[in-house]
Design a protein around this motif. Structure first.
Motif, short mmCIF file in Angstrom:
data_model
loop_
_atom_site.label_atom_id
_atom_site.label_comp_id
_atom_site.label_asym_id
_atom_site.label_seq_id
_atom_site.Cartn_x
_atom_site.Cartn_y
_atom_site.Cartn_z
N VAL A 129 0.87 -1.18 0.00
CA VAL A 129 0.00 0.00 0.00
C VAL A 129 0.91 1.23 0.00
CG1 VAL A 129 -1.77 1.29 1.26
CG2 VAL A 129 -1.83 -1.22 1.24
N VAL A 130 0.81 2.02 -1.05
CA VAL A 130 1.67 3.20 -1.20
C VAL A 130 0.85 4.46 -0.91
CG1 VAL A 130 3.18 4.49 -2.75
CG2 VAL A 130 2.98 2.00 -2.99
N LEU A 131 1.32 5.27 0.04
CA LEU A 131 0.73 6.59 0.26
C LEU A 131 1.27 7.48 -0.86
CD1 LEU A 131 -0.91 8.63 1.90
CD2 LEU A 131 1.09 8.94 3.37
N ALA A 132 0.51 7.60 -1.94
CA ALA A 132 1.02 8.23 -3.16
C ALA A 132 0.97 9.75 -3.11
CB ALA A 132 0.23 7.72 -4.37
N GLU A 133 -0.09 10.30 -2.50
CA GLU A 133 -0.23 11.76 -2.53
C GLU A 133 -1.17 12.24 -1.43
OE1 GLU A 133 -2.43 13.77 -5.88
OE2 GLU A 133 -0.39 14.34 -6.43
N THR A 134 -0.81 13.36 -0.82
CA THR A 134 -1.71 14.04 0.11
C THR A 134 -1.62 15.53 -0.21
OG1 THR A 134 0.10 13.97 1.73
CG2 THR A 134 -1.68 12.40 2.04
N LYS A 135 -2.78 16.18 -0.35
CA LYS A 135 -2.79 17.60 -0.74
C LYS A 135 -3.75 18.40 0.13
CE LYS A 135 -1.71 17.66 -5.68
NZ LYS A 135 -2.28 17.92 -7.01
N TYR A 136 -3.36 19.67 0.34
CA TYR A 136 -4.20 20.62 1.07
C TYR A 136 -4.03 21.96 0.37
CZ TYR A 136 -6.25 22.98 5.16
OH TYR A 136 -7.06 23.71 6.00
N GLN A 137 -5.11 22.44 -0.26
CA GLN A 137 -5.02 23.67 -1.04
C GLN A 137 -6.08 24.68 -0.58
OE1 GLN A 137 -5.35 21.60 -4.91
NE2 GLN A 137 -3.40 22.57 -5.43
N SER A 138 -5.62 25.89 -0.28
CA SER A 138 -6.52 26.99 0.06
C SER A 138 -6.48 28.02 -1.06
CB SER A 138 -6.08 27.65 1.37
OG SER A 138 -6.28 26.77 2.44
N SER A 180 -11.71 28.42 2.90
CA SER A 180 -12.02 27.06 2.45
C SER A 180 -10.72 26.32 2.14
CB SER A 180 -12.92 27.08 1.21
OG SER A 180 -12.21 27.61 0.10
N ALA A 181 -10.85 25.01 1.96
CA ALA A 181 -9.69 24.20 1.58
C ALA A 181 -10.16 22.99 0.80
CB ALA A 181 -8.90 23.77 2.80
N ASP A 182 -9.36 22.59 -0.17
CA ASP A 182 -9.56 21.33 -0.89
C ASP A 182 -8.52 20.35 -0.36
OD1 ASP A 182 -11.66 22.07 -2.74
OD2 ASP A 182 -10.17 23.33 -3.72
N ILE A 183 -8.99 19.24 0.19
CA ILE A 183 -8.11 18.25 0.78
C ILE A 183 -8.29 16.95 0.02
CG2 ILE A 183 -7.51 17.01 2.91
CD1 ILE A 183 -9.56 19.82 3.67
N SER A 184 -7.17 16.30 -0.34
CA SER A 184 -7.26 15.05 -1.08
C SER A 184 -6.15 14.09 -0.68
CB SER A 184 -7.22 15.31 -2.59
OG SER A 184 -5.98 15.90 -2.96
N ALA A 185 -6.39 12.82 -0.95
CA ALA A 185 -5.40 11.78 -0.69
C ALA A 185 -5.53 10.71 -1.76
CB ALA A 185 -5.60 11.16 0.69
N THR A 186 -4.39 10.15 -2.14
CA THR A 186 -4.38 9.05 -3.11
C THR A 186 -3.51 7.93 -2.56
OG1 THR A 186 -4.58 10.62 -4.95
CG2 THR A 186 -3.86 8.38 -5.49
N LEU A 187 -4.07 6.72 -2.59
CA LEU A 187 -3.33 5.52 -2.22
C LEU A 187 -3.17 4.66 -3.47
CD1 LEU A 187 -5.17 4.51 1.08
CD2 LEU A 187 -3.02 5.76 0.87
#
Length: 196
Positions: free
Chosen positions: A110-119, A128-135
């Motif tokens: 299981v690879v923690l590929a990406e985590t993002k937090y954008q305001s 506000s913020a856009d939060i995302s994660a990709t495994l």
């Protein structure tokens, strides 16, 4: 009188400006598998490994007037052990037995590929913020069959005031939980773990 008024306005200005300067935040999210899984295995052993595939532990910034000082950081050591525990729990729920080694058993990475937090960059205030994660799941069977799948989750959150560590920790935990749940609900994962 004028001097007092000027001093009062200066104090208000300093307080207002300091409200726009946000400190960095180091988060320790707790991803959790949501809901149940259908068991397809009969206790077969599976090697489960979780790794950090991100280019940086910095997710982004909270924005505001001094965006450069408001980094959101999730160090690998704050999240990988929890992802490992949840991935092993999911493998058990699928009917398999997590194991540390063995060359003749399926391997799930299981690879923690990406985590993002954008305001929003155009605002001096955090609204506000856009939060995302990709495994990413990387599976390999003893026979040489391979499978790679990507599982993402995101949310948009609006704020009345700049979010604190607890709020951001919960938001990042939520997107990681959703991505993890999507991964283990993919029927291909169970099928590949059964293959020899």
């Amino acid at each position: 009188m004028l001097k007092r008024l000027l001093l009062g306005l200066t104090a208000v200005s300093i307080v207002a400006l300091s409200g726009c300067a946000l400190s960095p935040q180091q988060l320790s999210p707790t991803p959790k598998l949501n809901g149940s899984l259908t068991a397809v295995g009969q206790g077969q052993p599976v090697v489960v490994k979780v790794v950090d595939g991100r280019s940086s532990p910095v997710l982004g910034t909270r924005g505001g007037l001094y965006a450069d000082t408001s980094n959101i950081v999730v160090p690998a050591e704050n999240v990988l052990p929890k992802l490992q525990a949840q991935s092993e729990a999911a493998v058990r729920l699928l009917g398999f037995t997590p194991t540390q080694g063995g060359g003749n058993v399926p391997q799930l990475t299981v690879v923690l590929a990406e985590t993002k937090y954008q305001s929003p960059k155009e605002s001096n205030y955090v609204t506000s913020a856009d939060i995302s994660a990709t495994l990413r799941a990387e599976l390999r069977s003893p026979s040489g069959r391979q499978y790679t799948g990507r599982y993402g989750a995101s949310l948009n959150q609006r704020f009345g005031m700049a979010p604190n560590v607890e709020t951001n920790t919960k938001l990042v935990s939520d997107v990681l939980s959703d991505a993890l749940t999507r991964m283990f609900r993919d029927p291909t994962i169970g099928e590949m773990l059964q293959s020899r």
